[in-house]
Design a protein around this motif. Structure first.
Motif, short mmCIF file in Angstrom:
data_model
loop_
_atom_site.label_atom_id
_atom_site.label_comp_id
_atom_site.label_asym_id
_atom_site.label_seq_id
_atom_site.Cartn_x
_atom_site.Cartn_y
_atom_site.Cartn_z
N ALA A 258 73.33 -34.58 -15.79
CA ALA A 258 72.07 -33.86 -15.54
C ALA A 258 72.03 -33.32 -14.13
N ARG A 259 72.48 -34.10 -13.17
CA ARG A 259 72.50 -33.63 -11.78
C ARG A 259 73.43 -32.43 -11.64
N ALA A 260 74.56 -32.45 -12.34
CA ALA A 260 75.49 -31.32 -12.27
C ALA A 260 74.85 -30.06 -12.86
N ALA A 261 74.17 -30.21 -13.99
CA ALA A 261 73.51 -29.07 -14.63
C ALA A 261 72.40 -28.51 -13.74
N ASN A 262 71.59 -29.39 -13.18
CA ASN A 262 70.51 -28.96 -12.29
C ASN A 262 71.06 -28.27 -11.04
N ALA A 263 72.14 -28.81 -10.51
CA ALA A 263 72.74 -28.21 -9.31
C ALA A 263 73.29 -26.82 -9.61
N GLY A 264 73.85 -26.65 -10.80
CA GLY A 264 74.33 -25.33 -11.19
C GLY A 264 73.21 -24.32 -11.26
N CYS A 265 72.08 -24.73 -11.79
CA CYS A 265 70.92 -23.85 -11.88
C CYS A 265 70.40 -23.49 -10.49
N ALA A 266 70.35 -24.47 -9.61
CA ALA A 266 69.91 -24.21 -8.24
C ALA A 266 70.87 -23.25 -7.54
N ARG A 267 72.16 -23.38 -7.79
CA ARG A 267 73.15 -22.49 -7.20
C ARG A 267 72.95 -21.06 -7.71
N LEU A 268 72.69 -20.94 -9.00
CA LEU A 268 72.45 -19.63 -9.59
C LEU A 268 71.21 -18.99 -8.98
N ALA A 269 70.13 -19.76 -8.88
CA ALA A 269 68.89 -19.23 -8.31
C ALA A 269 69.07 -18.81 -6.86
N GLU A 270 69.80 -19.61 -6.10
CA GLU A 270 70.04 -19.27 -4.69
C GLU A 270 70.83 -17.97 -4.59
N TRP A 333 76.29 -29.30 -17.89
CA TRP A 333 77.03 -30.16 -16.97
C TRP A 333 78.42 -29.61 -16.64
N ALA A 334 78.99 -28.80 -17.54
CA ALA A 334 80.39 -28.39 -17.40
C ALA A 334 80.59 -27.02 -16.79
N LEU A 335 79.52 -26.30 -16.50
CA LEU A 335 79.64 -24.92 -16.03
C LEU A 335 80.27 -24.89 -14.64
N PRO A 336 81.43 -24.26 -14.49
CA PRO A 336 82.10 -24.25 -13.17
C PRO A 336 81.33 -23.43 -12.14
N GLU A 337 81.35 -23.88 -10.92
CA GLU A 337 80.70 -23.14 -9.83
C GLU A 337 81.29 -21.74 -9.70
N ALA A 338 82.59 -21.61 -9.95
CA ALA A 338 83.22 -20.30 -9.83
C ALA A 338 82.64 -19.29 -10.80
N GLU A 339 82.25 -19.76 -11.99
CA GLU A 339 81.65 -18.86 -12.97
C GLU A 339 80.25 -18.44 -12.55
N ILE A 340 79.53 -19.36 -11.96
CA ILE A 340 78.19 -19.04 -11.43
C ILE A 340 78.32 -18.00 -10.33
N ASP A 341 79.26 -18.22 -9.43
CA ASP A 341 79.46 -17.28 -8.31
C ASP A 341 79.91 -15.91 -8.80
N ARG A 342 80.74 -15.90 -9.83
CA ARG A 342 81.19 -14.62 -10.40
C ARG A 342 80.01 -13.85 -10.98
N PHE A 343 79.13 -14.57 -11.68
CA PHE A 343 77.93 -13.95 -12.26
C PHE A 343 77.08 -13.31 -11.14
N VAL A 344 76.87 -14.07 -10.09
CA VAL A 344 76.06 -13.58 -8.97
C VAL A 344 76.69 -12.34 -8.34
N GLU A 345 78.01 -12.38 -8.18
CA GLU A 345 78.70 -11.24 -7.59
C GLU A 345 78.53 -9.98 -8.43
N ILE A 346 78.63 -10.13 -9.75
CA ILE A 346 78.47 -8.97 -10.63
C ILE A 346 77.01 -8.49 -10.59
N ALA A 347 76.08 -9.44 -10.57
CA ALA A 347 74.66 -9.05 -10.52
C ALA A 347 74.36 -8.26 -9.25
N ARG A 348 74.95 -8.68 -8.17
CA ARG A 348 74.71 -8.00 -6.89
C ARG A 348 75.37 -6.61 -6.85
N GLY A 349 76.33 -6.40 -7.76
CA GLY A 349 76.97 -5.10 -7.83
C GLY A 349 77.97 -4.88 -6.74
#
Length: 349
Positions: A258-270, A333-349
């Protein structure tokens, strides 16, 4: 870039290993396995409730529907939020399993206040035998929109419900995410706050398919057992449910995930915070983020392979002209940080 649902994520290897280990020799069925004895003891200890009745089912809908049916009569109504899983996503299962008890929607969103609950409960039982009678109250923690009830809010809601002589049931499909976010204990978020029964979800947080149903007053235990059997949710090879829950509880894997999943969401929001055209429905509180984005941004993300759900619109809407679209992003819980960062990079254009 998988944000569609925590249901879509993999099971934790320790859970799968436990199921394989349980697949040896013979064991009594229907919950009489030795693993289940250990699960019961572990959950009683975790919730600081030595007399609690503990049962396992395979789905969240079964947990909610059977628990609510056990807590109410067919002529009663269950009080829930307008945006609650039991209202929006269970195909009337609570009504079916309870023999026809209705749902009364409280408030206008995914949460309701004690004041809104009091008003709704006061509005029932005013027509005598002709109207629905007051029944149990259910809260979803965390909610369908990823928000949390605070401990004080839960206590206030429980006080109102108990004042009308009705129990409180917590839909805890994402119970672990809520505990991790609030930094409290399971006991503090349940019976210490007045909650009478709870589902302790595993499926969305690293299990294959298992949910615990816990009654802090064991008086309803036998009725739940009968309803579980009659409702076709008593597994014969129960040890495979027990094995999942045992692994989930071992060394607090439930909280780690749960902490891993929550941390991933916080990383995405940031990462999305401050991006032009992006606005949040509310600040993320657990593992789900709701954000409005320009359609062009949605198109760019989806073309790159990002998977998530639009909220209130079909996927085809991204191809149309118009304003921003609201989407839900859920981290598991399993979502890699790299995938979150990739999503953010694409969103930012």
């Amino acid at each position: 870039m998988q944000f569609r649902s925590d249901n879509a994520g993999p099971a934790h290897p320790k859970v799968l290993e436990a199921m394989v280990a349980a697949n040896t020799g013979y064991a009594p069925g229907y919950g009489a396995d030795a693993l289940m004895d250990g699960v019961t003891a572990q959950l009683r200890a975790l919730f600081e409730a030595p007399e609690a009745a503990v049962y396992l089912v395979a789905t969240g809908t079964a947990a909610n529907a059977l628990a609510l049916a056990t807590l109410c009569q067919p002529w009663q109504t269950v009080f829930c939020a307008r945006v609650a899983h039991v209202q929006e996503d269970e195909c009337n299962a609570p009504e079916f399993f309870s023999g026809g008890a209705k749902l009364t929607l409280v408030g206008e969103a995914d949460k309701f206040s004690a004041a809104e609950l009091r008003a709704a409960m006061e509005a029932e039982e005013i027509r005598g035998v002709h109207g629905a009678q007051r029944g149990p109250v259910t809260v979803t923690q965390s909610t369908e929109l990823g928000r949390l009830y605070t401990l004080d809010e839960l206590a206030a809601i429980s006080e109102v419900a108990h004042g009308f002589g009705q129990p409180v049931y917590m839909d805890g499909a994402r119970f672990s995410n809520a505990v991790a976010a609030l930094g409290c204990t399971p006991a503090e978020m349940t019976w210490r706050a007045g909650v009478d029964a709870v589902s302790f979800g595993g499926t969305k947080n690293g299990c294959v398919g298992v949910e615990a149903v816990i009654f802090f007053d064991p008086a309803k235990a036998w009725e739940f057992e009968l309803r579980r059997k009659r409702g076709a949710h008593l597994f014969s090879k129960h040890r495979y449910l027990s094995a999942q829950m045992a692994a989930y509880l071992e060394e607090a894997l439930w909280l780690e995930n749960a902490r891993a999943a929550n941390a991933g969401c916080a990383r995405l929001a940031e990462g999305l915070s401050g991006v032009e055209g992006v606005s949040f429905l509310h600040a993320p509180e657990a593992n789900a983020l709701f954000a409005e984005m320009p359609r062009e941004m949605h198109r760019r993300l989806m073309e790159a392979g990002a998977a998530y759900n639009l909220w209130g619109a079909s996927p085809a809407a991204v191809r149309d002209e118009g304003g921003p679209l609201l989407a839900r992003f859920v981290c598991d819980w399993a979502l890699p940080e790299a995938e979150i960062d990739r999503f953010v990079e694409i969103a930012r254009g």
